[in-house]
Design a protein around this motif. Structure first.
Motif, PDB file in Angstrom:
ATOM      1  N   HIS A  25      -2.214   8.593   6.237  1.00  0.00           N
ATOM      2  CA  HIS A  25      -2.716   8.875   4.890  1.00  0.00           C
ATOM      3  C   HIS A  25      -3.800   9.934   4.974  1.00  0.00           C
ATOM      4  N   HIS A  27      -7.109  10.137   4.233  1.00  0.00           N
ATOM      5  CA  HIS A  27      -8.545   9.971   4.529  1.00  0.00           C
ATOM      6  C   HIS A  27      -8.889  10.740   5.805  1.00  0.00           C
ATOM      7  N   HIS A  74      -2.490   1.083   0.803  1.00  0.00           N
ATOM      8  CA  HIS A  74      -3.894   1.479   0.979  1.00  0.00           C
ATOM      9  C   HIS A  74      -4.362   2.487  -0.071  1.00  0.00           C
ATOM     10  N   ASP A  97      -4.174   2.294   7.909  1.00  0.00           N
ATOM     11  CA  ASP A  97      -4.980   1.453   7.019  1.00  0.00           C
ATOM     12  C   ASP A  97      -4.039   0.779   6.019  1.00  0.00           C
TER      13      ASP A  97
HETATM   14 ZN    ZN Z   1      -8.144   5.036   4.802  1.00  0.00          ZN
END
Ligand code: ZN
Length: 315
Positions: A25, A27, A74, A97
């Protein structure tokens, strides 16, 4: 690094000699491979968010017959990697995550049966327990409505993922918040992917935020020093300003805000155990930060758990 079906796969980090870099993802602590990678494996939404937030153009998106992406629950575009290895007749899933509770702005997690689960844990301590998201959301809505009667309300939340969930919760309470430029940019990617968000972008020349901020309003910012912004606003508008944070860390730390809400996009320890049970995993490999603590607590509960460094030893 993981070797499956003759491929060296890096998991959410840059590693020399990888054939494929999986980015679960967008992040920033998961995207270090993106800049130099020749073969990224990531969802379309993750690629759109990396373009929006880090100005990264990913061209070499790759796939492989034995690899499948599963929802991780997430944030927008967050995926798990499911790997079927025919030579060992084994299924391995890397979670990235993840969260087990459903959220307003993310598709629900998919948990499949797996022999081995490579799992991250942000909250490995069993004493950290998240409440039901519906309850936390209702508490936040009530608090915001109440405080709005007496002044300006400011929420601090992580710009990507959490802010969008927060905006959707405020919308459900009939509140249309004013948001920062960065959050506005990320909202655009969410909206493009079918997530409805109603808000006014601050600083936009053609935005209608000016009308909103003449009255008492709710603001959403990614600024950590929200109390400094609150002070500036209270001086500028001569009004009370109430502050809150929305983060899972509200269950761990005391923040210098008027209120704090444990709205998390991660699993707590008991949700991680739920995942392991649902997947019927024979082995759990702890990956990333806090992995020692996670292994220790899983072993205490009787699970066959080890560190990734012991699992993926070279040779
Ligand atoms: Zn994350």
């Amino acid at each position: 690094m993981l070797s499956v079906n003759g491929l060296n796969i890096s998991l959410d980090k840059r590693e020399r000699g990888s054939d494929l870099d999986f980015i679960s993802h967008a992040h920033s602590d998961h995207t270090s491979a993106a800049k130099s990678s020749k073969h990224v494996l990531a969802s379309d939404q993750t690629i759109q968010l990396m373009k929006q937030v880090y100005n990264l153009d990913i061209s070499g998106v790759a796939g492989n017959a034995g690899l499948r992406l599963l929802e991780s629950g997430h944030m927008l575009g967050a995926k798990q990697l499911c790997m079927d290895a025919p030579e060992t007749n084994e299924r391995i899933v890397y979670t990235g995550d993840f969260q087990m509770q459903s959220s307003k702005t993310t598709r629900p997690i998919e948990v499949v049966e797996a022999d081995c689960v490579i799992m991250t844990s942000v909250y490995p301590d069993p004493s950290v327990v998240f409440e039901d998201k519906m309850q936390v959301g209702a508490q936040m809505q009530d608090w915001a409505r109440e405080k709005l009667k007496g002044g300006i309300v400011l929420f601090s939340a992580y710009a990507m993922g959490k802010s969008q969930e927060l905006i959707a919760l405020l919308n459900d309470a009939g509140i249309r918040p004013v948001v920062s430029r960065k959050i506005h940019g990320i909202n655009g990617v969410y909206q493009k992917n079918g997530v409805e968000l109603d808000y006014a972008p601050a600083f936009e020349a053609d935005g209608d935020f000016k009308e909103l901020i003449n009255g008492d309003f709710v603001g959403v910012t990614e600024r950590r020093d929200v109390e400094v912004l609150a002070h500036e606003l209270s001086v500028a508008y001569n009004k009370n300003v109430y502050t809150a944070v929305a983060t899972g860390f509200a269950k761990v730390f005391r923040f210098r805000t008027d209120a704090q809400f444990g709205l998390s996009d991660h699993a707590d320890f008991s949700q991680s155990v739920d995942y392991i049970e649902t997947a019927k995993a024979k082995k759990v490999v702890a990956y990333g930060s806090h992995c020692e603590k996670f292994v220790e607590n899983l072993q205490k509960e009787g699970y066959n758990a080890c560190l990734f460094s012991d699992y993926a030893k070279p040779g």
